[in-house]
Design a protein around this motif. Sequence first.
Motif, PDB file in Angstrom:
ATOM      1  N   ALA A  28       0.839  -1.202   0.000  1.00  0.00           N
ATOM      2  CA  ALA A  28       0.000   0.000   0.000  1.00  0.00           C
ATOM      3  C   ALA A  28       0.870   1.246   0.000  1.00  0.00           C
ATOM      4  CB  ALA A  28      -0.917   0.003   1.206  1.00  0.00           C
ATOM      5  N   GLY A  29       0.484   2.196  -0.788  1.00  0.00           N
ATOM      6  CA  GLY A  29       1.263   3.418  -0.907  1.00  0.00           C
ATOM      7  C   GLY A  29       2.140   3.399  -2.148  1.00  0.00           C
ATOM      8  N   GLU A  30       2.348   2.219  -2.722  1.00  0.00           N
ATOM      9  CA  GLU A  30       3.206   2.143  -3.915  1.00  0.00           C
ATOM     10  C   GLU A  30       2.509   2.756  -5.123  1.00  0.00           C
ATOM     11  OE1 GLU A  30       4.729  -1.791  -4.554  1.00  0.00           O
ATOM     12  OE2 GLU A  30       5.936  -1.709  -2.719  1.00  0.00           O
ATOM     13  N   SER A  37       0.266   5.135  -5.050  1.00  0.00           N
ATOM     14  CA  SER A  37       0.292   6.587  -4.860  1.00  0.00           C
ATOM     15  C   SER A  37       1.678   7.146  -5.155  1.00  0.00           C
ATOM     16  CB  SER A  37      -0.074   6.951  -3.424  1.00  0.00           C
ATOM     17  OG  SER A  37      -1.048   6.093  -2.931  1.00  0.00           O
ATOM     18  N   GLY A  38       2.706   6.388  -4.742  1.00  0.00           N
ATOM     19  CA  GLY A  38       4.086   6.823  -4.987  1.00  0.00           C
ATOM     20  C   GLY A  38       4.372   6.914  -6.480  1.00  0.00           C
ATOM     21  N   LYS A  54       2.693   9.890  -8.008  1.00  0.00           N
ATOM     22  CA  LYS A  54       3.436  11.108  -7.693  1.00  0.00           C
ATOM     23  C   LYS A  54       4.620  11.278  -8.652  1.00  0.00           C
ATOM     24  CE  LYS A  54       5.358  13.606  -3.887  1.00  0.00           C
ATOM     25  NZ  LYS A  54       5.976  13.617  -2.593  1.00  0.00           N
ATOM     26  N   ARG A  74       1.008  17.492  -4.510  1.00  0.00           N
ATOM     27  CA  ARG A  74       0.771  17.228  -3.078  1.00  0.00           C
ATOM     28  C   ARG A  74      -0.674  16.822  -2.845  1.00  0.00           C
ATOM     29  NH1 ARG A  74       4.257  21.303  -1.891  1.00  0.00           N
ATOM     30  NH2 ARG A  74       2.702  22.926  -1.927  1.00  0.00           N
ATOM     31  N   ALA A 100      -1.356  13.402  -4.313  1.00  0.00           N
ATOM     32  CA  ALA A 100      -0.728  12.329  -3.527  1.00  0.00           C
ATOM     33  C   ALA A 100      -1.605  11.958  -2.337  1.00  0.00           C
ATOM     34  CB  ALA A 100       0.658  12.776  -3.053  1.00  0.00           C
ATOM     35  N   ILE A 101      -2.162  12.958  -1.679  1.00  0.00           N
ATOM     36  CA  ILE A 101      -3.030  12.687  -0.530  1.00  0.00           C
ATOM     37  C   ILE A 101      -4.280  11.935  -0.995  1.00  0.00           C
ATOM     38  CG2 ILE A 101      -4.499  13.757   1.238  1.00  0.00           C
ATOM     39  CD1 ILE A 101      -2.370  16.021   1.400  1.00  0.00           C
ATOM     40  N   TYR A 114      -3.391   8.302  -2.069  1.00  0.00           N
ATOM     41  CA  TYR A 114      -3.050   7.462  -0.913  1.00  0.00           C
ATOM     42  C   TYR A 114      -4.308   7.060  -0.151  1.00  0.00           C
ATOM     43  CZ  TYR A 114      -1.217   5.864   3.538  1.00  0.00           C
ATOM     44  OH  TYR A 114      -0.962   5.113   4.651  1.00  0.00           O
ATOM     45  N   GLU A 115      -5.148   8.016   0.141  1.00  0.00           N
ATOM     46  CA  GLU A 115      -6.360   7.707   0.914  1.00  0.00           C
ATOM     47  C   GLU A 115      -7.280   6.774   0.118  1.00  0.00           C
ATOM     48  OE1 GLU A 115      -6.482   8.231   3.897  1.00  0.00           O
ATOM     49  OE2 GLU A 115      -5.560  10.132   4.444  1.00  0.00           O
ATOM     50  N   MET A 125      -5.777   3.326   0.221  1.00  0.00           N
ATOM     51  CA  MET A 125      -5.978   2.671   1.519  1.00  0.00           C
ATOM     52  C   MET A 125      -7.421   2.206   1.670  1.00  0.00           C
ATOM     53  SD  MET A 125      -3.013   2.573   2.466  1.00  0.00           S
ATOM     54  CE  MET A 125      -3.545   1.394   3.681  1.00  0.00           C
ATOM     55  N   GLY A 177     -10.015   9.618   6.048  1.00  0.00           N
ATOM     56  CA  GLY A 177      -9.670   9.323   4.657  1.00  0.00           C
ATOM     57  C   GLY A 177     -10.516  10.105   3.675  1.00  0.00           C
ATOM     58  N   ASN A 179     -10.122  13.860   4.024  1.00  0.00           N
ATOM     59  CA  ASN A 179      -8.857  14.304   3.415  1.00  0.00           C
ATOM     60  C   ASN A 179      -8.993  14.398   1.901  1.00  0.00           C
ATOM     61  OD1 ASN A 179      -7.257  14.684   5.643  1.00  0.00           O
ATOM     62  ND2 ASN A 179      -6.142  12.746   5.487  1.00  0.00           N
TER      63      ASN A 179
END
Lengths: 111, 147
Positions: free
Chosen positions: B19-21, B23-24, B27, B41, B44-45, B48-49, B52, B111, B114
């Motif tokens: 998780a997060g890959e 989103s990375g 980015k 930015r 990315a938020i 990511y949310e 998740m 989540g 955000n």
Amino acid sequence: MKVAALLQSLALDVHCSGNAEAEVCHGTVGDLLSFVMGRCPEQAAWVTIQNHVNVAAVAVLREIPLIILSDGRQPVPELTRRCGDEKIALASSPMSAYEICGRLYALGLKG
Amino acid sequence: MGAPYVVEFEIAKDDFLAAGEGSGSVKDTLKMLGIPSAVIRRAAIITYEAEMNLVIHGGGGVLKILISPEKVEIVARDDGPGIPDVELAMREGFSTAPDRIREMGFGAGMGLPNIKRNADSLEIESAVGVGTTLTASIDLSGEGGPA
């Protein structure tokens, strides 16, 4: 303040030195990932007791140059590896999150 | 106006390590395309949310990002349990995440708030037992400052 200077000032145990020259201008503390994701200022040192690889994911996305695990938590290998890959400094300390934050504040990081 | 540049990721259920890959990568792609950093930015938020949510609630799904000169659109689609009350789910602090997930620092009930805060528009279509599709977009016509 630069990452390297901060690591030294607080006598932290360094697991990844990250980008020693990166500037740390703020601090944040918290264990809820979405809270940090949503509210963390830029270029912040992040104090947390969360100890898993998603901490690095949040740091990457929010461009957090330094993660400090408090209360004697030793990082799991996946977290150390990911921080190494992403050039994020990862440190730990036996101090409580409260005490670490107090010291960061005293060093001029006002949140 | 050409077709948007599209990036798509399969997100696996309960795969917290990966998780997060997604989103990375998004980015990195946005950086490569020269998208303003304030937009990156926010994107990315959101990614990511959304990622998740797919991991924790959706039983996995697909995260798709469409980039055009006008906007960055993030679409998260799952065939999971659906959201019975979207308005309630949007409320900060409301979460249905199980305890084992909360212990990892997820399930703060932030989540969707955000995502909303960082998007210029947000649509959630959800049907119980069928799935959820979330579409968030960031307008590129302005400077990409805070929503």
